[in-house]
Design an enzyme around this catalytic site. Structure first.
Site, short mmCIF file in Angstrom:
data_model
loop_
_atom_site.label_atom_id
_atom_site.label_comp_id
_atom_site.label_asym_id
_atom_site.label_seq_id
_atom_site.Cartn_x
_atom_site.Cartn_y
_atom_site.Cartn_z
N GLY A 173 -41.75 -32.78 12.62
CA GLY A 173 -42.57 -33.55 11.72
C GLY A 173 -42.15 -33.37 10.28
O GLY A 173 -42.62 -34.06 9.40
N CYS A 174 -41.23 -32.45 10.01
CA CYS A 174 -40.75 -32.21 8.66
C CYS A 174 -39.26 -32.41 8.61
O CYS A 174 -38.72 -32.92 7.65
CB CYS A 174 -41.13 -30.80 8.22
N GLY A 175 -38.55 -31.99 9.67
CA GLY A 175 -37.13 -32.25 9.80
C GLY A 175 -36.26 -31.26 9.07
O GLY A 175 -35.43 -30.61 9.70
N LEU A 176 -36.40 -31.14 7.74
CA LEU A 176 -35.50 -30.28 6.98
C LEU A 176 -36.25 -29.37 6.01
O LEU A 176 -35.76 -29.07 4.93
CB LEU A 176 -34.48 -31.15 6.21
N CYS A 177 -37.44 -28.93 6.37
CA CYS A 177 -38.19 -28.02 5.51
C CYS A 177 -37.42 -26.71 5.36
O CYS A 177 -36.83 -26.21 6.30
CB CYS A 177 -39.56 -27.72 6.11
#
Length: 270
Positions: free
Chosen positions: A107-111
């Protein structure tokens, strides 16, 4: 935990409204911490959490195997679930040096990435003698559907499965997040002592950059998916030595990279 809950509501149609009950997937915060520091919090289905935590630790490069971990526990709190790892001294120092350069909470991908370069780090090149037949690939997603009990109840979750030639889907995991489902599968494989290089990853989702990255780090040479890849995912799969088969439904599929692992016949390969 079952990973779902039953709720009541109204089913409304042309003939009016009627009472109904539906099973809906649960979604809870899951924190993954190392040596007392939380590095990621994801929303996930509260089933197979230990598999998920191990898969996350492996695919994000925090650990390379069980020998890197001194202890691990899963705790359930009122507000969610926490998976705690206690690392070997040298791995703990290595992680602290990396700070928060981690990839991919769902849901964030690249946090946690602090630069554009950090989004696409070099991947290990996957080597394997694995060979699959055309029939293996074409039937893979249909067979995965037979291993999705939570989807059968809720119609709202993704799955990732592991296909071994002549054995079919030997393991599958489900979650509301496609990244989480893959992490759960990779963690389960590691805990069961199954080498990811001996089979193919089968997905109910599209193939994005993060899915290729996680598969490469796990060391599996083939991805079979029911949906499409992104263009960047295709490039990463080519560079990482991963065979990528998409739109696998029923009798056929599209084969994009490293076709030599799939026995289709030379005349069939464009």
């Amino acid at each position: 935990m079952t990973g779902y809950t039953s709720v009541s509501g109204l089913s409304v149609g042309r003939d009016g409204a009627r009472a109904m009950t539906r099973a809906l997937p649960e979604e809870v915060p899951v924190a993954v911490s190392f040596d007392g520091t939380t590095l990621a919090v994801m929303m996930a289905t509260p089933a197979d959490i230990e598999d998920f935590a191990w898969g996350f630790a492996l695919t994000e490069g925090v650990v390379t195997g069980p020998d890197d971990v001194e202890d691990m526990e899963v705790l359930t709190h009122e507000t969610g679930t926490e998976a705690r790892f206690w690392l070997r001294t040298d791995k703990s120092a290595e992680l602290k040096a990396r700070q928060r350069a981690l990839m991919g909470p769902v849901g964030c991908g690249l946090c946690g990435i602090d630069s554009l370069e950090g989004a696409l780090p070099p991947l290990p090149r996957v080597t394997s003698e694995l060979r699959l037949t055309q029939e293996d690939v074409a039937a893979a997603t249909d067979e995965l559907r037979e291993n999705q009990p939570l989807h059968d109840r809720t119609r709202a979750v993704h799955a990732a499965g592991f296909l071994i030639p002549n054995q079919g889907i030997v393991m599958a995991r489900e979650d509301v997040g496609r990244h989480n489902a893959l992490d759960k599968l990779i963690g389960a494989l590691g805990r069961a002592g199954i080498d990811p290089a001996t089979g193919a990853i089968v997905l109910t989702s599209r193939i994005s950059v993060e899915m290729v990255q996680k598969t490469a780090r796990a060391g599996s040479p083939v991805i079979i998916a029911v949906s499409a890849p992104t263009a960047r995912a295709l490039t990463l799969a080519e560079d990482a030595g991963i065979t990528l088969a998409a739109f696998a439904r029923g009798d056929g599929f599209d084969l994009f990279t490293h076709p030599e692992r799939i026995q289709t016949g030379a005349a069939d390969v464009a």
